[in-house]
Design a protein around this motif. Sequence first.
Motif, PDB file in Angstrom:
ATOM      1  N   TRP A   1     -15.739 -18.712  18.541  1.00 24.24           N
ATOM      2  CA  TRP A   1     -14.514 -19.414  18.935  1.00 24.24           C
ATOM      3  C   TRP A   1     -13.437 -19.191  17.878  1.00 24.24           C
ATOM      4  O   TRP A   1     -12.243 -19.175  18.199  1.00 24.24           O
ATOM      5  CB  TRP A   1     -14.785 -20.914  19.099  1.00 24.24           C
ATOM      6  CG  TRP A   1     -15.357 -21.298  20.421  1.00 24.24           C
ATOM      7  CD1 TRP A   1     -16.520 -20.864  20.979  1.00 24.24           C
ATOM      8  CD2 TRP A   1     -14.778 -22.213  21.362  1.00 24.24           C
ATOM      9  NE1 TRP A   1     -16.706 -21.444  22.198  1.00 24.24           N
ATOM     10  CE2 TRP A   1     -15.662 -22.286  22.460  1.00 24.24           C
ATOM     11  CE3 TRP A   1     -13.620 -22.987  21.386  1.00 24.24           C
ATOM     12  CZ2 TRP A   1     -15.405 -23.096  23.574  1.00 24.24           C
ATOM     13  CZ3 TRP A   1     -13.370 -23.800  22.480  1.00 24.24           C
ATOM     14  CH2 TRP A   1     -14.247 -23.849  23.571  1.00 24.24           C
ATOM     15  N   ILE A   2     -13.861 -19.048  16.633  1.00 22.23           N
ATOM     16  CA  ILE A   2     -12.896 -18.793  15.568  1.00 22.23           C
ATOM     17  C   ILE A   2     -12.537 -17.313  15.523  1.00 22.23           C
ATOM     18  O   ILE A   2     -11.354 -16.943  15.549  1.00 22.23           O
ATOM     19  CB  ILE A   2     -13.456 -19.233  14.199  1.00 22.23           C
ATOM     20  CG1 ILE A   2     -13.888 -20.708  14.246  1.00 22.23           C
ATOM     21  CG2 ILE A   2     -12.423 -19.016  13.099  1.00 22.23           C
ATOM     22  CD1 ILE A   2     -12.777 -21.663  14.640  1.00 22.23           C
ATOM     23  N   ILE A   3     -13.537 -16.446  15.476  1.00 22.19           N
ATOM     24  CA  ILE A   3     -13.259 -15.018  15.299  1.00 22.19           C
ATOM     25  C   ILE A   3     -12.589 -14.428  16.528  1.00 22.19           C
ATOM     26  O   ILE A   3     -11.607 -13.687  16.428  1.00 22.19           O
ATOM     27  CB  ILE A   3     -14.561 -14.260  14.986  1.00 22.19           C
ATOM     28  CG1 ILE A   3     -15.241 -14.854  13.760  1.00 22.19           C
ATOM     29  CG2 ILE A   3     -14.265 -12.773  14.751  1.00 22.19           C
ATOM     30  CD1 ILE A   3     -16.615 -14.274  13.489  1.00 22.19           C
ATOM     31  N   HIS A   4     -13.105 -14.740  17.704  1.00 24.52           N
ATOM     32  CA  HIS A   4     -12.561 -14.147  18.929  1.00 24.52           C
ATOM     33  C   HIS A   4     -11.375 -14.947  19.466  1.00 24.52           C
ATOM     34  O   HIS A   4     -10.301 -14.388  19.696  1.00 24.52           O
ATOM     35  CB  HIS A   4     -13.653 -14.047  19.994  1.00 24.52           C
ATOM     36  CG  HIS A   4     -13.213 -13.343  21.241  1.00 24.52           C
ATOM     37  ND1 HIS A   4     -13.488 -12.022  21.479  1.00 24.52           N
ATOM     38  CD2 HIS A   4     -12.495 -13.768  22.314  1.00 24.52           C
ATOM     39  CE1 HIS A   4     -12.963 -11.660  22.642  1.00 24.52           C
ATOM     40  NE2 HIS A   4     -12.362 -12.708  23.162  1.00 24.52           N
TER      41      HIS A   4
ATOM     42  N   TYR B   1      -8.495 -23.651  15.130  1.00 19.93           N
ATOM     43  CA  TYR B   1      -9.352 -23.506  13.952  1.00 19.93           C
ATOM     44  C   TYR B   1     -10.284 -24.704  13.790  1.00 19.93           C
ATOM     45  O   TYR B   1     -11.273 -24.631  13.060  1.00 19.93           O
ATOM     46  CB  TYR B   1      -8.515 -23.328  12.682  1.00 19.93           C
ATOM     47  CG  TYR B   1      -9.343 -22.887  11.497  1.00 19.93           C
ATOM     48  CD1 TYR B   1      -9.715 -21.560  11.333  1.00 19.93           C
ATOM     49  CD2 TYR B   1      -9.799 -23.814  10.552  1.00 19.93           C
ATOM     50  CE1 TYR B   1     -10.499 -21.154  10.265  1.00 19.93           C
ATOM     51  CE2 TYR B   1     -10.573 -23.425   9.478  1.00 19.93           C
ATOM     52  CZ  TYR B   1     -10.921 -22.096   9.344  1.00 19.93           C
ATOM     53  OH  TYR B   1     -11.711 -21.704   8.289  1.00 19.93           O
ATOM     54  N   ILE B   2      -9.996 -25.797  14.489  1.00 15.37           N
ATOM     55  CA  ILE B   2     -10.794 -27.012  14.366  1.00 15.37           C
ATOM     56  C   ILE B   2     -12.260 -26.750  14.704  1.00 15.37           C
ATOM     57  O   ILE B   2     -13.165 -27.395  14.170  1.00 15.37           O
ATOM     58  CB  ILE B   2     -10.231 -28.107  15.295  1.00 15.37           C
ATOM     59  CG1 ILE B   2      -8.793 -28.449  14.895  1.00 15.37           C
ATOM     60  CG2 ILE B   2     -11.095 -29.352  15.270  1.00 15.37           C
ATOM     61  CD1 ILE B   2      -8.645 -29.008  13.509  1.00 15.37           C
ATOM     62  N   PHE B   3     -12.526 -25.760  15.568  1.00 17.74           N
ATOM     63  CA  PHE B   3     -13.898 -25.507  15.999  1.00 17.74           C
ATOM     64  C   PHE B   3     -14.775 -24.993  14.860  1.00 17.74           C
ATOM     65  O   PHE B   3     -16.005 -24.962  14.997  1.00 17.74           O
ATOM     66  CB  PHE B   3     -13.903 -24.537  17.180  1.00 17.74           C
ATOM     67  CG  PHE B   3     -13.198 -25.086  18.390  1.00 17.74           C
ATOM     68  CD1 PHE B   3     -13.798 -26.049  19.169  1.00 17.74           C
ATOM     69  CD2 PHE B   3     -11.920 -24.662  18.732  1.00 17.74           C
ATOM     70  CE1 PHE B   3     -13.158 -26.580  20.276  1.00 17.74           C
ATOM     71  CE2 PHE B   3     -11.265 -25.180  19.826  1.00 17.74           C
ATOM     72  CZ  PHE B   3     -11.879 -26.147  20.606  1.00 17.74           C
ATOM     73  N   ALA B   4     -14.164 -24.572  13.765  1.00 14.43           N
ATOM     74  CA  ALA B   4     -14.954 -24.159  12.603  1.00 14.43           C
ATOM     75  C   ALA B   4     -15.772 -25.326  12.058  1.00 14.43           C
ATOM     76  O   ALA B   4     -16.833 -25.126  11.444  1.00 14.43           O
ATOM     77  CB  ALA B   4     -14.039 -23.611  11.509  1.00 14.43           C
ATOM     78  N   PHE B   5     -15.325 -26.551  12.298  1.00  9.69           N
ATOM     79  CA  PHE B   5     -16.009 -27.726  11.779  1.00  9.69           C
ATOM     80  C   PHE B   5     -17.215 -28.115  12.634  1.00  9.69           C
ATOM     81  O   PHE B   5     -17.918 -29.067  12.320  1.00  9.69           O
ATOM     82  CB  PHE B   5     -15.035 -28.896  11.663  1.00  9.69           C
ATOM     83  CG  PHE B   5     -13.950 -28.661  10.658  1.00  9.69           C
ATOM     84  CD1 PHE B   5     -14.162 -28.888   9.307  1.00  9.69           C
ATOM     85  CD2 PHE B   5     -12.707 -28.176  11.049  1.00  9.69           C
ATOM     86  CE1 PHE B   5     -13.159 -28.651   8.373  1.00  9.69           C
ATOM     87  CE2 PHE B   5     -11.702 -27.934  10.127  1.00  9.69           C
ATOM     88  CZ  PHE B   5     -11.930 -28.176   8.785  1.00  9.69           C
TER      89      PHE B   5
ATOM     90  N   LEU C   1      -7.213 -25.593   4.373  1.00  5.61           N
ATOM     91  CA  LEU C   1      -6.568 -24.632   5.261  1.00  5.61           C
ATOM     92  C   LEU C   1      -5.951 -25.321   6.478  1.00  5.61           C
ATOM     93  O   LEU C   1      -4.808 -25.042   6.851  1.00  5.61           O
ATOM     94  CB  LEU C   1      -7.583 -23.574   5.716  1.00  5.61           C
ATOM     95  CG  LEU C   1      -7.089 -22.536   6.732  1.00  5.61           C
ATOM     96  CD1 LEU C   1      -5.887 -21.761   6.184  1.00  5.61           C
ATOM     97  CD2 LEU C   1      -8.208 -21.584   7.118  1.00  5.61           C
ATOM     98  N   VAL C   2      -6.699 -26.220   7.092  1.00 10.24           N
ATOM     99  CA  VAL C   2      -6.184 -26.938   8.259  1.00 10.24           C
ATOM    100  C   VAL C   2      -5.005 -27.822   7.865  1.00 10.24           C
ATOM    101  O   VAL C   2      -3.999 -27.884   8.575  1.00 10.24           O
ATOM    102  CB  VAL C   2      -7.300 -27.777   8.924  1.00 10.24           C
ATOM    103  CG1 VAL C   2      -6.720 -28.685   9.997  1.00 10.24           C
ATOM    104  CG2 VAL C   2      -8.350 -26.855   9.530  1.00 10.24           C
ATOM    105  N   VAL C   3      -5.132 -28.514   6.737  1.00  5.80           N
ATOM    106  CA  VAL C   3      -4.017 -29.350   6.269  1.00  5.80           C
ATOM    107  C   VAL C   3      -2.782 -28.491   6.036  1.00  5.80           C
ATOM    108  O   VAL C   3      -1.665 -28.867   6.418  1.00  5.80           O
ATOM    109  CB  VAL C   3      -4.412 -30.100   4.974  1.00  5.80           C
ATOM    110  CG1 VAL C   3      -3.181 -30.777   4.361  1.00  5.80           C
ATOM    111  CG2 VAL C   3      -5.491 -31.135   5.270  1.00  5.80           C
TER     112      VAL C   3
END
Length: 788
Positions: free
Chosen positions: A507-510, A486-490, A443-445
């Motif tokens: 951080w992702i959802i909000h 979205y990087i914070f998902a990692f 997804l990030v790529v």
Amino acid sequence: MGVRKLEEWQQKEAKPTTKNGLLKSILIVTLLASFTVLIVGGFWIFENMAPRPMEATSSDGEVVMTQDSIIGGQAVFQKYGLMDYGTVLGHGSYMGPDYTAEALKVYTVGMQDFYAMKEHDQAYADLNQEQQTVIKEKVITEMRVNRFNEETSELPLTDAQVFGLERVEAYYEDVFKNGDGWGLKAGLIQESHVPGEGERLYVADSDQITQISHFFFWTAWLSSTERPDDDITYTNNWPYFEDAGNTMAFSAVWWSGASVTVLILFVGLILFVFYRYHLGMQEAYTKDNYPTFNLAKQSLTSSQVKSAKYFLVVALLFLVQVMFGALMAHYYVEPDSFFGMDWIFELLPFGIAKGYHLQLAIFWIATAWLGMGIFVAPIVGGHEPKRQGLLVDILFWALVVLVGGSMIGQWLGVNGYLGNLWFLLGHQGWEYLELGRIWQVILVVGMLIWLFIVYRGIRNGLKKERDKGGLVHLLFYASIAVPAFYIFAFFINPGANFTMSDYWRWWIIHLWVEGIFEVFAVVVIGFLLVRMKLVTKSSTVKALYFQLIILLGSGVIGIGHHYYYNGSAEAWIALGSVFSALEVIPLTLLVLEAYDQYKMMRDGGVDFPYKATFWFLISTAIWNLVGAGVLGFLINLPAVSYFEHGQFLTPAHGHGAMMGVYGMFAIAVLLYSLRNIVRPDKWNDKWLKISCWTLNIGLAGMILISLLPVGFLQLKEAFESGYWASRDSSFLQQDIIQELLTIRAIPDVIFIIGVVILAVFAVRSMFHLRPATHKEGEPLPIDEVEED
């Protein structure tokens, strides 16, 4: 001499401008201050989150629970996607129970029975009121004492607490072997689903059901045990259960009132600034000089034509996503079958359907925005870069692999077919972040490829715009933020403390879904209005800065309303309540734009080609106020959230905000892009108008006649009987609740009609696309490129 002066003049003209310098400075300071508070608050969470003891021991020194079994139990909870069925600490789905509240009740009643049998040789329920009162107070006093030894990382448990733990183990042994009698499959958790001892990842070597019981008990322990040197539990006394001594803290009452007071103050202040300094978008046309549009002769590049297939996928994914939503709604009435067809439940139980429903929503909304970015890039840059169409095709198939692979992986993971690979390829176990880690990487790529495509397309536009904070630059900055946040998902891993992981999850959802998507949306709306020559560029840029200041100034710290009761520090009740209340203000201002957009559309008359886009833009603004603003404000008050957290008022807000705002906006950009790609003579606004009305009526209906009434009754049940009772399946099985959930089928069908119309329209459009008019590298007509 003349040539030198001309060169000096050109160099002077090439220097960056300093337009809107004050607003830019305020925005930068706002971002720095907001994220500083958010990060410092995260450090508070890290410092004060509940410990996971290395060992929990009985009075005779026997080890009854370990850190490995707690962490392993959390992994079991995530591996089987149980956050898409029920909740822990109030976060998750609404079909099943809140396992924290349920385990707390079982644990508390177990302790009460222990003393009742010891002192009276009877069960607690059989004692008289006076005897019960004495034991109740004794249990509360005992369970709230924090016996954790920080030096040895050991947690001594009293004999009554050990008895309560054994009750929790026995209770969940029955639930996960025989089902919960509602929507949970019998035999869901199997030892054959993981490798043998010594070969497991994340899950410990002991029995998985015992481990998940220990995880649930740990959340019950932290919710009923006071923090060191404090008189409030790790979860700020949540969930409400008087038998465990959990009642609402003073901070929840005080900051609820304070947040309303601050909201009233800032509404007046911000409206004064807005009108005093004319910070709205100004019309760029006069009554007799409305811009004209000849779509048949408008330039079109190869990559723009190829973006059409993105919008086809958007419409089809939207349809599939809504079908899963309808299936979930049915399960609330018939939890283990679909109109008598048991095989559908066996194949797609509630938890899997919920995971698909959420992930597909993010996929189709994000894909619409990706397609729009691809479409507008050549317009901004003034030409089609070489091999741009090839990159567009590569990205498209990467998205296809992502959607298909992640959905297959989630199903395999939940059903135990992936062994140790469940986190990598299967269901990661977090609501809204269901897709496994490898799919997150893809997804990030994909988003980075999209950002590269957009940058190549708008690069010339960026060079021409001397103001580095101008409209094109704002569009580019907003595009960068989409993959960046979205990087914070990692930062989330299976072994991390649940509270800390939940901090990053929001951080992702909000911040990503509710924050960055919102920023991207307001910038794109401004850009499109300028692109259509309906508003002036200078006023739009100024208006965007003002909107971004109040959006990010309130929204970043406003994330704290998700941290009230998940084990985070009590300070988040103050921060979250005040700043989440302020989030209503920018959403209210966007409604003012809705009227302006309606006026622009009306002034365009019958020949205005973007009416369908404006219908959905206006819908977006209205739902911004109602769904995101009003319904969000209702449940974000700490005093309300204390009783409501994780109940049906939350999906009422979620549907109004996610579908009403981001969904409607995604459809708006879809229709804007397709309007320029599809042959004008094959366009039909009549069907799109029907779709718009049915989508809005259906969405409003499911919220007003089902989700809100059920939510209010559930809130009342929690207030009167304790939070656990409001989440028990017996509540959902009441006749009045079942009637409200059944009647929801009417607005659901109306909504589905709108989705089907949109999907059919998208499919039909693919057969009537205009051919590309310009080749790679060929300049577009200068009047179609936005200039300073």
